[in-house]
Design a protein around this motif. Structure first.
Motif, PDB file in Angstrom:
ATOM      1  N   PHE A  81      70.327  84.779 103.160  1.00  0.00           N
ATOM      2  CA  PHE A  81      69.807  83.807 102.183  1.00  0.00           C
ATOM      3  C   PHE A  81      68.420  84.214 101.691  1.00  0.00           C
ATOM      4  O   PHE A  81      67.600  83.394 101.320  1.00  0.00           O
ATOM      5  CB  PHE A  81      69.771  82.397 102.789  1.00  0.00           C
ATOM      6  N   GLY A  82      68.141  85.521 101.694  1.00  0.00           N
ATOM      7  CA  GLY A  82      66.885  86.006 101.156  1.00  0.00           C
ATOM      8  C   GLY A  82      65.697  85.734 102.036  1.00  0.00           C
ATOM      9  O   GLY A  82      64.561  85.828 101.593  1.00  0.00           O
ATOM     10  N   ILE A  83      65.922  85.390 103.306  1.00  0.00           N
ATOM     11  CA  ILE A  83      64.798  85.002 104.147  1.00  0.00           C
ATOM     12  C   ILE A  83      64.297  86.196 104.953  1.00  0.00           C
ATOM     13  O   ILE A  83      65.038  86.796 105.728  1.00  0.00           O
ATOM     14  CB  ILE A  83      65.193  83.853 105.098  1.00  0.00           C
ATOM     15  N   ASP A  84      63.040  86.539 104.777  1.00  0.00           N
ATOM     16  CA  ASP A  84      62.341  87.544 105.551  1.00  0.00           C
ATOM     17  C   ASP A  84      61.240  86.856 106.331  1.00  0.00           C
ATOM     18  O   ASP A  84      60.883  85.714 106.030  1.00  0.00           O
ATOM     19  CB  ASP A  84      61.725  88.603 104.608  1.00  0.00           C
ATOM     20  N   PRO A  85      60.674  87.519 107.353  1.00  0.00           N
ATOM     21  CA  PRO A  85      59.532  86.919 108.046  1.00  0.00           C
ATOM     22  C   PRO A  85      58.409  86.544 107.084  1.00  0.00           C
ATOM     23  O   PRO A  85      57.740  85.540 107.281  1.00  0.00           O
ATOM     24  CB  PRO A  85      59.106  88.028 109.016  1.00  0.00           C
ATOM     25  N   ASP A  86      58.209  87.358 106.067  1.00  0.00           N
ATOM     26  CA  ASP A  86      57.185  87.080 105.063  1.00  0.00           C
ATOM     27  C   ASP A  86      57.829  87.041 103.681  1.00  0.00           C
ATOM     28  O   ASP A  86      58.561  87.966 103.318  1.00  0.00           O
ATOM     29  CB  ASP A  86      56.088  88.141 105.073  1.00  0.00           C
ATOM     30  N   PRO A  87      57.583  85.989 102.888  1.00  0.00           N
ATOM     31  CA  PRO A  87      58.086  85.975 101.509  1.00  0.00           C
ATOM     32  C   PRO A  87      57.502  87.136 100.718  1.00  0.00           C
ATOM     33  O   PRO A  87      56.439  87.661 101.042  1.00  0.00           O
ATOM     34  CB  PRO A  87      57.586  84.628 100.979  1.00  0.00           C
ATOM     35  N   LEU A  88      58.204  87.509  99.673  1.00  0.00           N
ATOM     36  CA  LEU A  88      57.718  88.582  98.802  1.00  0.00           C
ATOM     37  C   LEU A  88      56.403  88.169  98.152  1.00  0.00           C
ATOM     38  O   LEU A  88      55.430  88.938  98.115  1.00  0.00           O
ATOM     39  CB  LEU A  88      58.767  88.885  97.730  1.00  0.00           C
ATOM     40  N   VAL A  89      56.367  86.949  97.634  1.00  0.00           N
ATOM     41  CA  VAL A  89      55.153  86.384  97.034  1.00  0.00           C
ATOM     42  C   VAL A  89      55.113  84.892  97.362  1.00  0.00           C
ATOM     43  O   VAL A  89      56.137  84.220  97.285  1.00  0.00           O
ATOM     44  CB  VAL A  89      55.103  86.574  95.502  1.00  0.00           C
ATOM     45  N   SER A  90      53.954  84.375  97.713  1.00  0.00           N
ATOM     46  CA  SER A  90      53.760  82.947  97.921  1.00  0.00           C
ATOM     47  C   SER A  90      52.593  82.469  97.078  1.00  0.00           C
ATOM     48  O   SER A  90      51.548  83.126  97.038  1.00  0.00           O
ATOM     49  CB  SER A  90      53.481  82.632  99.400  1.00  0.00           C
ATOM     50  N   LEU A  91      52.783  81.333  96.405  1.00  0.00           N
ATOM     51  CA  LEU A  91      51.740  80.739  95.576  1.00  0.00           C
ATOM     52  C   LEU A  91      51.471  79.330  96.069  1.00  0.00           C
ATOM     53  O   LEU A  91      52.395  78.534  96.234  1.00  0.00           O
ATOM     54  CB  LEU A  91      52.181  80.703  94.108  1.00  0.00           C
ATOM     55  N   TYR A  92      50.194  79.008  96.300  1.00  0.00           N
ATOM     56  CA  TYR A  92      49.796  77.686  96.764  1.00  0.00           C
ATOM     57  C   TYR A  92      48.780  77.095  95.798  1.00  0.00           C
ATOM     58  O   TYR A  92      47.821  77.755  95.398  1.00  0.00           O
ATOM     59  CB  TYR A  92      49.187  77.780  98.163  1.00  0.00           C
ATOM     60  N   LEU A  93      49.013  75.826  95.424  1.00  0.00           N
ATOM     61  CA  LEU A  93      48.084  75.094  94.574  1.00  0.00           C
ATOM     62  C   LEU A  93      47.723  73.786  95.261  1.00  0.00           C
ATOM     63  O   LEU A  93      48.590  72.974  95.572  1.00  0.00           O
ATOM     64  CB  LEU A  93      48.712  74.784  93.208  1.00  0.00           C
ATOM     65  N   GLY A  94      46.448  73.601  95.529  1.00  0.00           N
ATOM     66  CA  GLY A  94      45.951  72.370  96.121  1.00  0.00           C
ATOM     67  C   GLY A  94      44.529  72.165  95.640  1.00  0.00           C
ATOM     68  O   GLY A  94      44.275  72.145  94.441  1.00  0.00           O
ATOM     69  N   ASP A  95      43.598  72.051  96.560  1.00  0.00           N
ATOM     70  CA  ASP A  95      42.191  72.005  96.170  1.00  0.00           C
ATOM     71  C   ASP A  95      41.720  73.370  95.701  1.00  0.00           C
ATOM     72  O   ASP A  95      40.658  73.508  95.091  1.00  0.00           O
ATOM     73  CB  ASP A  95      41.325  71.545  97.349  1.00  0.00           C
ATOM     74  N   TYR A  96      42.505  74.380  95.998  1.00  0.00           N
ATOM     75  CA  TYR A  96      42.203  75.746  95.578  1.00  0.00           C
ATOM     76  C   TYR A  96      43.518  76.456  95.289  1.00  0.00           C
ATOM     77  O   TYR A  96      44.601  75.945  95.599  1.00  0.00           O
ATOM     78  CB  TYR A  96      41.407  76.492  96.655  1.00  0.00           C
ATOM     79  N   ILE A  97      43.445  77.634  94.686  1.00  0.00           N
ATOM     80  CA  ILE A  97      44.615  78.453  94.401  1.00  0.00           C
ATOM     81  C   ILE A  97      44.628  79.620  95.371  1.00  0.00           C
ATOM     82  O   ILE A  97      43.609  80.279  95.575  1.00  0.00           O
ATOM     83  CB  ILE A  97      44.582  78.989  92.956  1.00  0.00           C
ATOM     84  N   SER A  98      45.781  79.890  95.967  1.00  0.00           N
ATOM     85  CA  SER A  98      45.906  81.031  96.860  1.00  0.00           C
ATOM     86  C   SER A  98      47.234  81.726  96.606  1.00  0.00           C
ATOM     87  O   SER A  98      48.258  81.069  96.411  1.00  0.00           O
ATOM     88  CB  SER A  98      45.812  80.597  98.322  1.00  0.00           C
ATOM     89  N   VAL A  99      47.207  83.040  96.591  1.00  0.00           N
ATOM     90  CA  VAL A  99      48.400  83.850  96.392  1.00  0.00           C
ATOM     91  C   VAL A  99      48.474  84.870  97.518  1.00  0.00           C
ATOM     92  O   VAL A  99      47.472  85.519  97.837  1.00  0.00           O
ATOM     93  CB  VAL A  99      48.384  84.582  95.037  1.00  0.00           C
ATOM     94  N   LYS A 100      49.653  85.015  98.142  1.00  0.00           N
ATOM     95  CA  LYS A 100      49.847  85.998  99.188  1.00  0.00           C
ATOM     96  C   LYS A 100      51.044  86.873  98.848  1.00  0.00           C
ATOM     97  O   LYS A 100      52.111  86.372  98.492  1.00  0.00           O
ATOM     98  CB  LYS A 100      50.080  85.316 100.546  1.00  0.00           C
ATOM     99  N   SER A 101      50.844  88.183  98.955  1.00  0.00           N
ATOM    100  CA  SER A 101      51.910  89.131  98.697  1.00  0.00           C
ATOM    101  C   SER A 101      51.747  90.312  99.652  1.00  0.00           C
ATOM    102  O   SER A 101      51.018  91.256  99.362  1.00  0.00           O
ATOM    103  CB  SER A 101      51.867  89.611  97.244  1.00  0.00           C
ATOM    104  N   PRO A 102      52.420  90.275 100.805  1.00  0.00           N
ATOM    105  CA  PRO A 102      52.275  91.347 101.781  1.00  0.00           C
ATOM    106  C   PRO A 102      52.660  92.717 101.230  1.00  0.00           C
ATOM    107  O   PRO A 102      52.057  93.732 101.592  1.00  0.00           O
ATOM    108  CB  PRO A 102      53.218  90.929 102.917  1.00  0.00           C
ATOM    109  N   LEU A 103      53.659  92.750 100.355  1.00  0.00           N
ATOM    110  CA  LEU A 103      54.130  94.029  99.829  1.00  0.00           C
ATOM    111  C   LEU A 103      53.144  94.636  98.836  1.00  0.00           C
ATOM    112  O   LEU A 103      52.911  95.838  98.822  1.00  0.00           O
ATOM    113  CB  LEU A 103      55.504  93.856  99.175  1.00  0.00           C
ATOM    114  N   LEU A 104      52.571  93.778  97.973  1.00  0.00           N
ATOM    115  CA  LEU A 104      51.604  94.239  96.971  1.00  0.00           C
ATOM    116  C   LEU A 104      50.372  93.340  97.027  1.00  0.00           C
ATOM    117  O   LEU A 104      50.262  92.388  96.257  1.00  0.00           O
ATOM    118  CB  LEU A 104      52.211  94.206  95.562  1.00  0.00           C
ATOM    119  N   PRO A 105      49.448  93.609  97.930  1.00  0.00           N
ATOM    120  CA  PRO A 105      48.274  92.744  98.059  1.00  0.00           C
ATOM    121  C   PRO A 105      47.471  92.605  96.766  1.00  0.00           C
ATOM    122  O   PRO A 105      46.809  91.596  96.549  1.00  0.00           O
ATOM    123  CB  PRO A 105      47.450  93.446  99.142  1.00  0.00           C
TER     124      PRO A 105
END
Length: 236
Positions: A81-105
Motif C-alpha cells: 500500500f505504498g508504505i515505507d518507514p519514511d514517506p517520500l515527501v511530507s508537508l506540515y502546515l501549522g504555526d509553521y511550515i515544514s517539509v521533509k524529504s529523506p530521498l531529496l533533502p
C-alpha cells in the motif's frame, strides 16, 4: 367589491406563506453550510497524488490528515500500500511550515517557496464561528473574502474554490454524488500544480503528527537535475 374583499386575505396569506418559505429556505441553506464546513474542521483522506512542475510529473499514493489547527500530507513510496518507514515527501502546515524529504533533502528548501502560508485552510478551523458571523453573506452571495483569502461555494453550500489573492495560488474542489471530496487541485503558479484524487475520506477522527522545523536552508544547486532523474522512475 365583495370579490376583492374575499381575495385580499388570500393574497395576504399567500405573501406570508411565500415569505415563510423564503426564510425557511435561507435557514436550510445556513444549516447545510454549517454541516458542509464542519467536514473540513477534522478529516482524513487517502488516494493518488499527481504533482507537476515545469513539465515533470510525480504520481504516488498519499495520506492527508487535518485537525482544527494543523494539516499534514504524506506522499508515500513503495511497499505494501505504498508504505515505507519514511514517506517520500511530507508537508506540515501549522504555526509553521515544514517539509521533509529523506530521498531529496533539497526539496525541503524548494517546497517551502512553493507553499503559500495563507493557503493552509486556516479559514476553516472554526466553521461554527465562520457561519455565525458570515453565514448570511455566504448564503446570499455564494462567496466570502477574508483578508487575502477568497472562499467560493456551490448552490449546495459546498466549498468549491479557495484563492490566495496575494500569491495567486488556488485550490479547486470537486465532489462525488455523496458529497465527499473527489478531486482537489492545487495550482501554485503556471508551472507548479498538485492534484489529489481522493479514494476514501472520513471525518472527525483525524490526528496530526507535527514535523520538526526545517534545518537551515540547504543549497538547491543541481536540484532540478536530480528531480529530472528521479521523477521518471518514481512515476512508473
Amino acid at each position: 367589491m365583495k370579490g376583492i374583499k374575499t381575495l385580499t386575505p388570500i393574497l395576504l396569506a399567500a405573501l406570508l406563506l411565500a415569505g415563510g418559505c423564503a426564510t425557511l429556505n435561507k435557514a436550510d441553506k445556513t444549516a447545510l453550510l454549517r454541516s458542509e464546513l464542519g467536514k473540513w474542521e477534522n478529516f482524513s483522506a487517502d488516494g493518488v497524488v499527481q504533482a507537476s512542475h515545469a513539465g515533470l510529473t510525480l504520481r504516488k499514493l498519499f495520506v492527508i490528515n487535518k485537525t482544527r489547527d494543523e494539516i499534514r500530507l504524506d506522499v508515500l513510496g513503495g511497499g505494501a500500500f505504498g508504505i515505507d518507514p519514511d514517506p517520500l515527501v511530507s508537508l506540515y502546515l501549522g504555526d509553521y511550515i515544514s517539509v521533509k524529504s529523506p530521498l531529496l533533502p533539497q526539496l525541503e528548501t524548494l517546497a517551502q517557496t512553493f507553499v503559500p502560508p495563507d493557503l493552509s485552510l486556516r479559514a476553516l478551523s472554526a466553521p461554527d464561528s465562520l457561519v455565525s458571523r458570515y453565514g448570511a453573506q455566504i448564503v446570499s452571495e455564494g462567496k466570502l473574502t477574508l483578508d487575502q483569502t477568497e472562499l467560493v461555494f456551490s448552490d449546495k453550500m459546498r466549498l468549491e474554490r479557495i484563492t490566495d489573492r496575494k500569491s495567486g495560488a488556488e485550490i479547486l474542489i470537486s465532489y462525488t454524488s455523496k458529497g465527499d471530496p473527489d478531486k482537489v487541485s492545487v495550482r501554485v503558479d503556471k508551472d507548479t500544480s498538485l492534484e489529489l484524487l481522493v479514494d476514501n475520506a472520513s471525518y472527525g477522527k483525524a490526528e496530526v503528527v507535527a514535523l520538526p522545523r526545517n534545518d537551515q536552508a540547504q543549497p538547491v544547486d543541481g536540484l532540478l537535475k536530480a528531480v529530472e532523474e528521479l521523477l521518471p522512475g518514481q512515476g512508473d
